[in-house]
Scaffold this active site. Sequence first.
Site, PDB file in Angstrom:
ATOM      1  CG  HIS A   1      -2.054   0.924   1.136  1.00  0.00           C
ATOM      2  ND1 HIS A   1      -1.906   2.296   1.180  1.00  0.00           N
ATOM      3  CD2 HIS A   1      -3.378   0.699   0.966  1.00  0.00           C
ATOM      4  CE1 HIS A   1      -3.095   2.863   1.047  1.00  0.00           C
ATOM      5  NE2 HIS A   1      -4.008   1.921   0.912  1.00  0.00           N
TER       6      HIS A   1
ATOM      7  NE  ARG B   1      -4.306  -0.011  -2.909  1.00  0.00           N
ATOM      8  CZ  ARG B   1      -5.135  -0.613  -2.099  1.00  0.00           C
ATOM      9  NH1 ARG B   1      -4.895  -1.846  -1.733  1.00  0.00           N
ATOM     10  NH2 ARG B   1      -6.201  -0.007  -1.656  1.00  0.00           N
TER      11      ARG B   1
ATOM     12  CG  HIS C   1      -2.512  -3.151   1.942  1.00  0.00           C
ATOM     13  ND1 HIS C   1      -2.962  -2.738   3.175  1.00  0.00           N
ATOM     14  CD2 HIS C   1      -3.565  -3.038   1.091  1.00  0.00           C
ATOM     15  CE1 HIS C   1      -4.237  -2.397   3.080  1.00  0.00           C
ATOM     16  NE2 HIS C   1      -4.640  -2.582   1.832  1.00  0.00           N
TER      17      HIS C   1
ATOM     18  NE  ARG D   1      -6.471  -6.355  -2.198  1.00  0.00           N
ATOM     19  CZ  ARG D   1      -6.872  -5.261  -1.561  1.00  0.00           C
ATOM     20  NH1 ARG D   1      -8.116  -4.840  -1.679  1.00  0.00           N
ATOM     21  NH2 ARG D   1      -6.046  -4.597  -0.786  1.00  0.00           N
TER      22      ARG D   1
END
Length: 527
Positions: free
Chosen positions: A228, A274, A335, A370
Amino acid sequence: MQQEVVDFLIIGSGVAGLRAAIELAPHGEVLVITKDRPSESSTEYAQGGIAAVMSDEDEVGIHFEDTLKAGDGLCREDAVRTLVQEGPERIAELISWGAEFDKEGTKLSLSLEAAHSRRRILHAHGDSTGKELERVLLKKVRSFPSIRKYPFAMTIDLIIKDSLCHGAYVLKDGKVAALFAKATILATGGAGQLYSRTTNPQVATGDGMAIAFRGGAVLEDMEFVQFHPTSLYSPTAPQFLLSEAMRGEGALLRNITKKQFMGTYHALAELAPRDIVSRAIISEMVKTNSNHVYLDLRHLEKHFVKNRFPRIHSTCLRYDIDITEDLIPVSPAAHYFMGGVKTDVEGKTSLRGLYAAGEVSCTGVHGANRLASNSLLEGLVYGARTGKAACQATGKPDTSVRYDFKPSAIHDADEIRRTVRKIMWEKAGIIRCAKSLREAADQLHTWGSIICTDYATRHELELKNMLTIAEIIVHAAITRKGSVGAHYRSDYKERGERWQEHLCWDRKSLEMRNLSLLPQGGETCGR
Ligand code: SIN
């Protein structure tokens, strides 16, 4: 040894485990075991929200496309289709059970996060979405007398006989107990604690992946670890997630000279995927010789910021940072694990009687990266599906299985844990290369004997699991000679040949103790 026989055993009590339990409750006795308090899971700490198509301005097909794009070519399309199609129904059901998502007037308030092309993130109490899900699911679970919770029980290993899972051995109150079940569901979450910087709670030590691997199940996509971009960076404060929703609402990133930089890295700037934002931050940190950058919300209306992010606001205030007035020091942190125990879309693993759902599993729904806020949705959708599939399990557990428990102790367990996390962060983190990964593999291998021994404390068992998963991640990262999604190799910046293959790992094809003796590239792993 204490023994107990139930119909269904669920290991883990986050969103996936609880949702599976609710599905199973009418079909028999369900035991939900957790190594900590039942509410202590990654779910509890999830801030940003849960993505689903809940408005007329959005379409399931667009959510599908966004998820595939973020996954960078490695998503399994059937898994993604299932997620986005069944998501709205699972959310409506949750609302009918009492979930209170934030609203604007009578309509759900939907926010934007990176790589979503529509506003589709539901949130609760501003930035406490996971806590709200956990509250509602625990309440629902309590309404079923057939579901029992079994907290502070650390799973040692699965009970495996003839490639069939018969339950699990757990450590509770210092004693070993055998819990037998016709179906066992892993819902243990991820492994962020493998890295010295992480947004994950202390419990995220990769236990489910490690016990599944030891039991003979197949792990997949282990090189894909999501970092993250924005976790609080302060020597005086604990690591704390600063939700991507902040950038969705207009927060900017600045380097330590206060200069904005994301526009030079990607057309979507702060809302780029991300992995791109995390690498851009690292690059700015290197350029400016700093260990953080800043997140800036000072230009946003103060009242709005306080109301939209109440938990983040009050947490940061405790450490003398007023997010409405101050620049917030941030840096990336581990993360989410896209990889895990390989399953089909019903949560079935490669071992009969063993199922997995949520972050511990790998359905291929996230591919190599993701899409933000798809994980709570995954827990709900795949928790329910896995529960449904486990209902069909017909076998009777073999309670004749005996376990010879001869625990040892690990000297310097705290020191080894700290060193492992540091190695993973520095050598198998956001940017990797053959040299750093090989060094990590060699260092991890020196603790090889820890992986093969039994222990009588949760802390030691966690370390054993962490080392097991660390070795697999490092060797998966060595094997993938190319950069895809969250896996970035500075020595192979292109995708590389055969990039669309998923790397699989299981004990039969690879004995853990020999991992670091493999030829460079770990070519013998199963595919
Ligand atoms: C966040 O709030 O930024 C985390 C959401 C997610 O990881 O999906």
